[in-house]
Structure formats: structure tokens, C-alpha cells
Design an enzyme around this catalytic site. Structure first.
Site, mmCIF file in Angstrom:
data_model
loop_
_atom_site.group_PDB
_atom_site.id
_atom_site.type_symbol
_atom_site.label_atom_id
_atom_site.label_comp_id
_atom_site.label_asym_id
_atom_site.label_seq_id
_atom_site.Cartn_x
_atom_site.Cartn_y
_atom_site.Cartn_z
ATOM 1 N N GLY A 29 0.829 -1.312 0.077
ATOM 2 C CA GLY A 29 0.232 0.157 -0.044
ATOM 3 C C GLY A 29 0.820 1.173 -0.002
ATOM 4 O O GLY A 29 1.853 1.241 -0.331
ATOM 5 N N ASN A 30 0.288 2.276 0.372
ATOM 6 C CA ASN A 30 1.100 3.652 0.591
ATOM 7 C C ASN A 30 0.621 4.492 1.471
ATOM 8 O O ASN A 30 -0.667 4.057 1.948
ATOM 9 C CB ASN A 30 1.421 4.064 -0.956
ATOM 10 C CG ASN A 30 -0.204 4.751 -1.505
ATOM 11 O OD1 ASN A 30 -0.942 5.642 -0.733
ATOM 12 N ND2 ASN A 30 -0.773 4.144 -2.553
#
Ligand code: C5P
Length: 222
Positions: A29-30
Site C-alpha cells: 500500500g502507500n
């Protein structure tokens, strides 16, 4: 604030990160919180637009006035939801931080550790949602975001051109601005030059951004 500059227009906003699954319990993810995109969706609704918000995995309430929210997880799901929502839409504002890569294979069982051995993940490139829309013959007015840690202007201008956008909102990430922060500062680039929106809350900036988008939209499509 509060002027109905987008009245009668259909606006789609994407927001938040994407999660790309590795196995049933892990993902890539980020750090996008989704707050900028949610603020933009709210500001567009307050400006009179009919707003669809396509949201990645975030824990944010749907802003008041937003007519429809579609929750997605991966970049591929976001692409499908955005393509669907933008059919017949006037403006698409891409505030989502779409993951560039996903695991080439998603394991259906939890991956096990093998003592001492390195794990190699093979990654496949994700579809570029903005470029997909830009390639359509009938396309909405396209606004992108460019969150960069360095060389903000160069990358932003490059994305504007390469992705065929009408406008791009660039910001520097870090120093209390951008991802996971309450404040942001934006520079808008379009064919007509640059406009600075100095440091402010994401809510305030979203209103200014929407006003600029409305002006530009009226100039080229109104
Ligand atoms: O990730 P990047 O900095 O290239 O993102 C620039 C713009 O392109 C953002 O508006 C983002 O939402 C959009 N984007 C996209 N599809 C991707 C990657 C980015 O629409 N796969």
C-alpha cells in the site's frame, strides 16, 4: 466559497491509496490518507456538482453532499469503478495515490517464512487510470495530482503532457505537507501556465482548487 460554479456538472473524484494483495493477510500500500480527495469531493458538491467519490481503503466518512461513493481496494478495481463512473461525466479529478505495481501473483494461502532465505516478489505494472481516460475519444476534463518528494515542477509538467491532462495539481510531500498531513500547498499547471495555491488546510485548498477547475472548465468546455 459557496458559489455554484459547478452547478449541473457531473464530477468524479478518486481518493486514497490502493492496496495490492500479496496473500490473504498482506498487501502493498502507500501512505495516502484520502483527506485531500475527500476535501475536493466535498468542495465540488458545495459548488453544486453531482459528485461520485471513488475511494480506496480509507477510514473517512463520506462528505456531506456527495451523491455516490464507490469503495474499492486495488488499482484494477479503481480503474473499473472510475471508467464506469466517468461515462457521461464532465470532470474527473484523480486525487488517488494509485499503486504503480501489484504482485504478479496473489497467493491464496498465507506465504510462509523460510529461515534465512530471501523472498522475491515479482511485480506487474498497474493500469494507468488517467491515461486510460485520456485515450478515450469522448473524455471528461481531466485533473491529475502529482505528489513528489523532489523536482516537483519537472515531474508535474511531464505528467501533464505525457498523460494528456487538462490540469495537474502538484505538491511536495514531506515537511508537514502532503501525505498524512492536515495541510498542503499546491501549484496548478495547465496549458495556460502556473498558479500557486499557498499552504493552507486541505479543506481551504480544495475550495480554491475547485474554483480554478471551474474557471478552466468554463474556458475550454463551457
Ligand atoms: O502516481 P503518479 O504520480 O504518476 O500519479 C499522477 C496522477 O496519475 C495522479 O492523479 C494519480 O491519481 C494518477 N494515476 C492514475 N493511475 C495510475 C497511477 C497514477 O490515474 N496507475
Amino acid at each position: 466559497f459557496g458559489k455554484p460554479v459547478l452547478r449541473g456538472l457531473k464530477v468524479v473524484v478518486s481518493a486514497g491509496p490502493t492496496y495490492e494483495d500479496i496473500d490473504p493477510v498482506r498487501f502493498i500500500g502507500n501512505r495516502s490518507s484520502g483527506r485531500m480527495g475527500f476535501a475536493v469531493a466535498e468542495a465540488a458538491a458545495q459548488a453544486g456538482a453531482e459528485v461520485t467519490l471513488v475511494a480506496g481503503p480509507v477510514s473517512l466518512a463520506t462528505p456531506q453532499g456527495v451523491g455516490r461513493r464507490v469503495d474499492v481496494r486495488s488499482a484494477a478495481q479503481m480503474r473499473d469503478a472510475v471508467v464506469d463512473a466517468t461515462a457521461g461525466a464532465d470532470i474527473y479529478i484523480a486525487a488517488a495515490a494509485v499503486g504503480d505495481y501489484r504482485p504478479a501473483q496473489v497467493a491464496d494461502h498465507k506465504l510462509k517464512k523460510h529461515d534465512g532465505a530471501a523472498l522475491e516478489l515479482s511485480l506487474a505494472e498497474n493500469p494507468d487510470i488517467l491515461a486510460t481516460l485520456a485515450a478515450q475519444t469522448v473524455r471528461p476534463f481531466l485533473v491529475g495530482f502529482a505528489a513528489e518528494t523532489h523536482d516537483v515542477e519537472r515531474y508535474a509538467r511531464d505528467k501533464l503532457k505525457r498523460k494528456g491532462l487538462d490540469m495537474i495539481a502538484a505538491n511536495q510531500v514531506g515537511g508537514g505537507l502532503g501525505f498524512e498531513a492536515a495541510d498542503n500547498a499546491l501549484t496548478l499547471y495547465g496549458p495556460e501556465g502556473a498558479i500557486e495555491l499557498p499552504r493552507a488546510s486541505k479543506t481551504e485548498l480544495a475550495h480554491q482548487l475547485v474554483a480554478r477547475i471551474a474557471e478552466r472548465y468554463q474556458a475550454v468546455r463551457g
